[in-house]
Design an enzyme around this catalytic site. Structure first.
Site, PDB file in Angstrom:
ATOM      1  N   GLY A 105     -38.344 -16.096 -19.107  1.00 38.02           N
ATOM      2  CA  GLY A 105     -37.691 -14.970 -18.456  1.00 38.02           C
ATOM      3  C   GLY A 105     -36.217 -15.244 -18.221  1.00 38.02           C
ATOM      4  O   GLY A 105     -35.680 -14.942 -17.137  1.00 38.02           O
ATOM      5  N   HIS A 164     -33.174 -35.041 -25.948  1.00 40.84           N
ATOM      6  CA  HIS A 164     -34.363 -35.622 -26.591  1.00 40.84           C
ATOM      7  C   HIS A 164     -35.618 -35.538 -25.732  1.00 40.84           C
ATOM      8  O   HIS A 164     -36.720 -35.780 -26.238  1.00 40.84           O
ATOM      9  CB  HIS A 164     -34.081 -37.074 -27.004  1.00 40.84           C
ATOM     10  CG  HIS A 164     -33.103 -37.149 -28.139  1.00 40.84           C
ATOM     11  ND1 HIS A 164     -31.751 -37.006 -27.952  1.00 40.84           N
ATOM     12  CD2 HIS A 164     -33.284 -37.303 -29.470  1.00 40.84           C
ATOM     13  CE1 HIS A 164     -31.139 -37.086 -29.119  1.00 40.84           C
ATOM     14  NE2 HIS A 164     -32.043 -37.262 -30.058  1.00 40.84           N
ATOM     15  N   GLU A 196     -28.102 -25.614 -29.217  1.00 35.62           N
ATOM     16  CA  GLU A 196     -27.004 -26.567 -29.428  1.00 35.62           C
ATOM     17  C   GLU A 196     -26.144 -26.177 -30.631  1.00 35.62           C
ATOM     18  O   GLU A 196     -24.947 -26.471 -30.658  1.00 35.62           O
ATOM     19  CB  GLU A 196     -27.550 -27.991 -29.612  1.00 35.62           C
ATOM     20  CG  GLU A 196     -28.487 -28.118 -30.813  1.00 35.62           C
ATOM     21  CD  GLU A 196     -28.949 -29.539 -31.105  1.00 35.62           C
ATOM     22  OE1 GLU A 196     -28.418 -30.493 -30.549  1.00 35.62           O
ATOM     23  OE2 GLU A 196     -29.871 -29.657 -31.945  1.00 35.62           O
ATOM     24  N   ILE A 209     -39.295 -30.105 -34.290  1.00 33.44           N
ATOM     25  CA  ILE A 209     -39.335 -29.171 -33.159  1.00 33.44           C
ATOM     26  C   ILE A 209     -38.504 -27.921 -33.431  1.00 33.44           C
ATOM     27  O   ILE A 209     -38.658 -26.910 -32.771  1.00 33.44           O
ATOM     28  CB  ILE A 209     -38.885 -29.829 -31.832  1.00 33.44           C
ATOM     29  CG1 ILE A 209     -37.404 -30.224 -31.871  1.00 33.44           C
ATOM     30  CG2 ILE A 209     -39.772 -30.999 -31.464  1.00 33.44           C
ATOM     31  CD1 ILE A 209     -36.833 -30.513 -30.493  1.00 33.44           C
ATOM     32  N   ASP A 210     -37.591 -28.001 -34.426  1.00 36.13           N
ATOM     33  CA  ASP A 210     -36.685 -26.868 -34.673  1.00 36.13           C
ATOM     34  C   ASP A 210     -37.400 -25.612 -35.196  1.00 36.13           C
ATOM     35  O   ASP A 210     -36.882 -24.514 -35.088  1.00 36.13           O
ATOM     36  CB  ASP A 210     -35.602 -27.260 -35.690  1.00 36.13           C
ATOM     37  CG  ASP A 210     -34.662 -28.318 -35.143  1.00 36.13           C
ATOM     38  OD1 ASP A 210     -34.838 -28.711 -33.976  1.00 36.13           O
ATOM     39  OD2 ASP A 210     -33.758 -28.754 -35.876  1.00 36.13           O
ATOM     40  N   ARG A 259     -27.769 -20.044  -7.697  1.00 29.74           N
ATOM     41  CA  ARG A 259     -26.995 -20.654  -8.786  1.00 29.74           C
ATOM     42  C   ARG A 259     -27.330 -20.080 -10.156  1.00 29.74           C
ATOM     43  O   ARG A 259     -28.427 -19.577 -10.386  1.00 29.74           O
ATOM     44  CB  ARG A 259     -27.277 -22.159  -8.839  1.00 29.74           C
ATOM     45  CG  ARG A 259     -26.418 -22.894  -7.860  1.00 29.74           C
ATOM     46  CD  ARG A 259     -26.650 -24.377  -7.929  1.00 29.74           C
ATOM     47  NE  ARG A 259     -25.761 -25.013  -6.965  1.00 29.74           N
ATOM     48  CZ  ARG A 259     -26.026 -26.132  -6.329  1.00 29.74           C
ATOM     49  NH1 ARG A 259     -27.149 -26.767  -6.553  1.00 29.74           N
ATOM     50  NH2 ARG A 259     -25.153 -26.623  -5.487  1.00 29.74           N
TER      51      ARG A 259
HETATM   52  O1  F6P Z   1     -34.217 -31.866 -36.253  1.00 28.98           O
HETATM   53  C1  F6P Z   1     -34.784 -32.150 -35.035  1.00 28.98           C
HETATM   54  C2  F6P Z   1     -33.727 -32.473 -34.013  1.00 28.98           C
HETATM   55  O2  F6P Z   1     -34.401 -32.774 -32.808  1.00 28.98           O
HETATM   56  C3  F6P Z   1     -32.678 -31.373 -33.795  1.00 28.98           C
HETATM   57  O3  F6P Z   1     -33.127 -30.358 -32.953  1.00 28.98           O
HETATM   58  C4  F6P Z   1     -31.547 -32.184 -33.213  1.00 28.98           C
HETATM   59  O4  F6P Z   1     -30.298 -31.563 -33.444  1.00 28.98           O
HETATM   60  C5  F6P Z   1     -31.636 -33.480 -33.963  1.00 28.98           C
HETATM   61  O5  F6P Z   1     -32.986 -33.613 -34.376  1.00 28.98           O
HETATM   62  C6  F6P Z   1     -31.240 -34.693 -33.170  1.00 28.98           C
HETATM   63  O6  F6P Z   1     -31.270 -35.795 -34.003  1.00 28.98           O
HETATM   64  P1  F6P Z   1     -31.234 -37.313 -33.537  1.00 28.98           P
HETATM   65  O7  F6P Z   1     -32.575 -37.653 -32.992  1.00 28.98           O
HETATM   66  O8  F6P Z   1     -30.932 -38.062 -34.783  1.00 28.98           O
HETATM   67  O9  F6P Z   1     -30.181 -37.412 -32.487  1.00 28.98           O
END
Ligand code: F6P
Length: 320
Positions: free
Chosen positions: A185, A249, A222, A126-127, A162
């Site tokens: 947006g 997640h 993050e 997803i990154d 908020r």
């Molecule tokens: O690399 C994909 C990813 O979803 C990142 O965006 C996230 O930092 C990481 O995996 C989280 O990993 P895990 O599922 O091992 O906690």
């Protein structure tokens, strides 16, 4: 070539099932046997596999995650684990392997190629941090998930005047945050690639509420700062209370978008076709809507896909 295998590895994402299905179906159409490896490289090392039939991939296209399951496998980072994985593949009579996953998973594929296995990689994360593809599998569904969540937040934020700080996944990469900020947006996109000023965020918050706006959405990757930390720092500086939402997640799951179903299907079929043509050590990717093959070694040497500067300019033009 008589028998190939497929595995999903690393963080799961929506669209992986479409890719597995396309690998399995197109392999069978070409008269190949197809082996599904459970739980990624871990399953390869543990010999956890099964011979697939058309029934193995029925009713999976619309499901998120990966029905083959995935794992982050430490043994595959060591030479001994890589050797064992290659020996197991050879022992099973497998002549080609399709690896569906992110950069760590593609690294594993290169290691197996060095052990004499024919490999083809499908970028799935997803990154959207993998170079030589416009989009990785799973990105579009994750973006849709984020946009849906933020639209919901905006409703409640507006009802209460908020500000929300929304933490988005992306370990070192701000693509999801930037793209979602444009699509939602948002007022700010805090991403690791560009740096940010907490004073500017505070000033903008003050200004918005002076102007009578009833909500503010600040999106943070993050990898740049946690929502909690940013919220505390804003409170310390200007005494302004914000709510936080860590999407976590949730972003990785859910029924894949049409785009990801199509992309997974194209990648899966393209990978099998490439193996059949004798290609190995390549990653299939999307370049201007067409499939392309790039040497896996080149993909990994290049490192993280750089943030698209036109998207940065777009976000600036939209005052994000
Ligand atoms: O690399 C994909 C990813 O979803 C990142 O965006 C996230 O930092 C990481 O995996 C989280 O990993 P895990 O599922 O091992 O906690």
């Amino acid at each position: 070539m008589k028998r190939i295998a497929v595995l999903t590895s690393g963080g799961d994402c929506s669209g992986m099932n479409a890719a597995i299905r396309a690998v399995a179906r197109s392999a069978m159409q070409s008269g190949l046997e197809i082996v599904g490896i459970n739980k990624g490289y871990k399953g390869l090392i543990d010999r956890n596999y099964f011979l697939m039939s058309t029934r193995s991939v029925s009713n999976v296209l619309q499901r998120g995650g990966t029905f083959l399951q995935s794992a982050r496998c430490k043994e595959m980072m060591e030479e001994a684990g890589q050797r064992l994985a290659a020996e197991n593949l050879k022992g099973m009579g497998i002549e080609g392997l399709v690896v569906i996953g992110g950069d760590g998973s593609l690294r594993g594929a290169v290691a197996l190629q060095r052990q004499g296995i024919r490999v083809l990689g499908i970028p799935a994360s997803i990154d959207n941090d993998i170079p030589f593809t416009d989009m990785s599998l799973g990105v579009d569904t994750a973006l849709n998930n984020i946009v849906y969540a933020v639209d919901c937040l905006k409703d409640t934020a507006s009802s209460h005047d908020r500000a929300f700080i929304v933490e988005v996944m992306g370990r070192d990469c701000g693509y999801l945050t930037l793209a979602a900020s444009i699509a939602c947006g948002a007022e700010h996109a805090v991403i690791p690639e560009t740096g940010f000023s907490i004073d500017a965020i505070c000033e903008n918050l003050r200004k918005r509420y002076r102007e009578g706006r009833d909500n503010s959405i600040i999106m943070v990757a993050e990898g740049a700062i946690s929502a909690q930390s940013l919220s505390e720092q804003i409170k310390d500086r200007i005494g302004f209370e914000s709510r936080i939402m860590v999407l976590g997640h949730y972003q990785r799951g859910g029924s894949p978008s049409t785009f990801d179903r199509l992309l997974g299907s194209r990648f899966g079929q393209g990978a099998v076709e490439a193996l059949l043509k004798g290609e190995t050590g390549k990653m299939i990717g999307l370049a201007s809507a067409r499939l392309q093959l790039t040497d896996l070694e080149k993909v990994l040497e290049t490192g993280m896909r750089p943030i698209d500067q036109t998207m940065i300019r777009l976000s600036q033009a939209l005052d994000i």
